[in-house]
Design a protein around this motif. Sequence first.
Motif, PDB file in Angstrom:
ATOM      1  N   HIS A  66      59.609  18.030  39.172  1.00 55.09           N
ATOM      2  CA  HIS A  66      59.921  19.431  39.437  1.00 55.09           C
ATOM      3  C   HIS A  66      61.434  19.639  39.412  1.00 55.09           C
ATOM      4  CE1 HIS A  66      59.513  23.521  40.711  1.00 55.09           C
ATOM      5  NE2 HIS A  66      60.304  23.322  41.741  1.00 55.09           N
ATOM      6  N   HIS A  68      64.547  22.547  37.773  1.00 54.93           N
ATOM      7  CA  HIS A  68      64.847  23.803  37.085  1.00 54.93           C
ATOM      8  C   HIS A  68      66.045  23.585  36.173  1.00 54.93           C
ATOM      9  CE1 HIS A  68      62.422  26.480  39.846  1.00 54.93           C
ATOM     10  NE2 HIS A  68      62.532  25.382  40.588  1.00 54.93           N
ATOM     11  N   HIS A 221      55.226  26.831  41.917  1.00 52.30           N
ATOM     12  CA  HIS A 221      55.548  26.541  43.321  1.00 52.30           C
ATOM     13  C   HIS A 221      54.358  26.973  44.176  1.00 52.30           C
ATOM     14  CE1 HIS A 221      59.566  27.265  41.485  1.00 52.30           C
ATOM     15  NE2 HIS A 221      59.950  26.292  42.277  1.00 52.30           N
ATOM     16  N   HIS A 262      56.290  21.499  46.086  1.00 52.62           N
ATOM     17  CA  HIS A 262      56.485  21.676  47.539  1.00 52.62           C
ATOM     18  C   HIS A 262      55.224  21.469  48.383  1.00 52.62           C
ATOM     19  CE1 HIS A 262      60.479  22.675  46.478  1.00 52.62           C
ATOM     20  NE2 HIS A 262      60.132  23.765  45.832  1.00 52.62           N
ATOM     21  N   ASP A 313      64.061  19.067  42.160  1.00 52.84           N
ATOM     22  CA  ASP A 313      64.147  20.514  42.329  1.00 52.84           C
ATOM     23  C   ASP A 313      65.584  21.032  42.280  1.00 52.84           C
ATOM     24  OD1 ASP A 313      63.178  23.074  42.535  1.00 52.84           O
ATOM     25  OD2 ASP A 313      62.967  23.045  44.710  1.00 52.84           O
TER      26      ASP A 313
HETATM   27 FE    FE Z   1      61.602  24.729  42.426  1.00 51.64          FE
END
Ligand code: FE
Length: 429
Positions: A66, A68, A221, A262, A313
């Motif tokens: 995960h 971005h 998410h 998460h 993340d």
């Molecule tokens: Fe994220």
Amino acid sequence: MSINVYKGNIITSKSYDELKVIPNGYVVVKDGFIEEVSESLDERYVKEIVTDFGDRLIIPAFSDLHMHAPQYTQRGIGMDCLLFDWLNNYTFPQEANFKDNSYAKSVYAKLIRDFLRNGSFQLALFTTIHYDACDILYRMLEESGLYAYTGITNMDRNSTDYYMDDTDESLRKTEEFIINHRNSERVKPILIPRFAPTCTKKLMLGLGELAKKYDLGVHTHLVESKAEAAWAKELYPEYASDGEIYEKCGLLQGHGPKIFAHVIFPSETEERILKEYDGISVHCPDSTSNVTAGIMPASTMHEKGLKIALGSDVGGGHFLGMNHQIARTVQISKMKEFYEESYKRIKLANAFYMATVTGGSIFDRIGKIEKGYRFNALVVENMLDEEYKTSLEDALERFSYIGDDRNITDRYIDGIRIDPEEVYERIKG
Ligand code: FE
Ligand code: GUN
């Protein structure tokens, strides 16, 4: 046929709870796949040239499930916010910059170089709403040799005017992206609805159609903060909880991986869905500490048979190196144990397994130094100490806590030695 033999201190997972350590062991690699892992070299290979890494560690490369991509430039900034303020004040304005293709090229080339430097060779990447920037990222990933799932990020409400798609436009772009990016061995499309609060039901239902039509997985998410879970429930009152939105809108009907970041507040509904659809929950300990406020009940979920991988993340997290996420997973699990006595902390071997074996499981034969697996591996130096008696397990633990990309001397993807700087020069254009 090409055969390569490597010698070093091999560390891989035996199981979720146990490391397998082979001091001064041999790895025989044939056409990119591991043919044999042994304590001494089989007679069949004695004539081969052996690359001897001495007392260095040979470990599987990491999977970051995960991350971005467009947030790479904002890491370490806005870290005293909670999720919604951080999204509105830092993240959406930053992601909007990716409408500029030259900006996207510059950031993504550096990001890929740094994934390679840090040994994260298998990825699940969030992007932006911009077709061209997503295409640039996809092409660079393909050229780099990295394994990845990526696509267009969908959002059609509750963002800013300058960074949001109209529902039909979002679905049209997504389908076009899928059609044009279906044929790579290593880089595969996946659906990326940002999270329930920024996606209308019409958009979710449209994505559900695409999941079925193109047999795709989903990356989103899920129950990442109390506020987010409550908002999702408010926006979708007809569903029991966040997870059911994805199930009922049809997003879980394809065969691709179901990746949920998460999962800090899973209800029984989420647990059922994760089990039924073979979902992977991605624990992102840095991000959880920085912006999402809560700690995934990872060991409890593991005991219930749920799969857990790790993610940086970034930019919610601030370090790309997955070795740090391994250490942080242990650290914050002890915080949870401190405040909740019934909670069982995570051990280093567990977190290492998450970052290598479980993360690797959504790719083809990746995650272990073991016969039949791809030789996606890292060679790590300088973790043994002359003044302090260090076992090989200690060395792995120390790398997780204090190591960085400078300790990684050699990197292999499919048995091919990768030089991050060479790749960067090639892809930056
Ligand atoms: Fe994220
Ligand atoms: N929820 C929706 N968008 C985001 C994001 O960009 N980062 C994190 N951590 N959570 C999100």
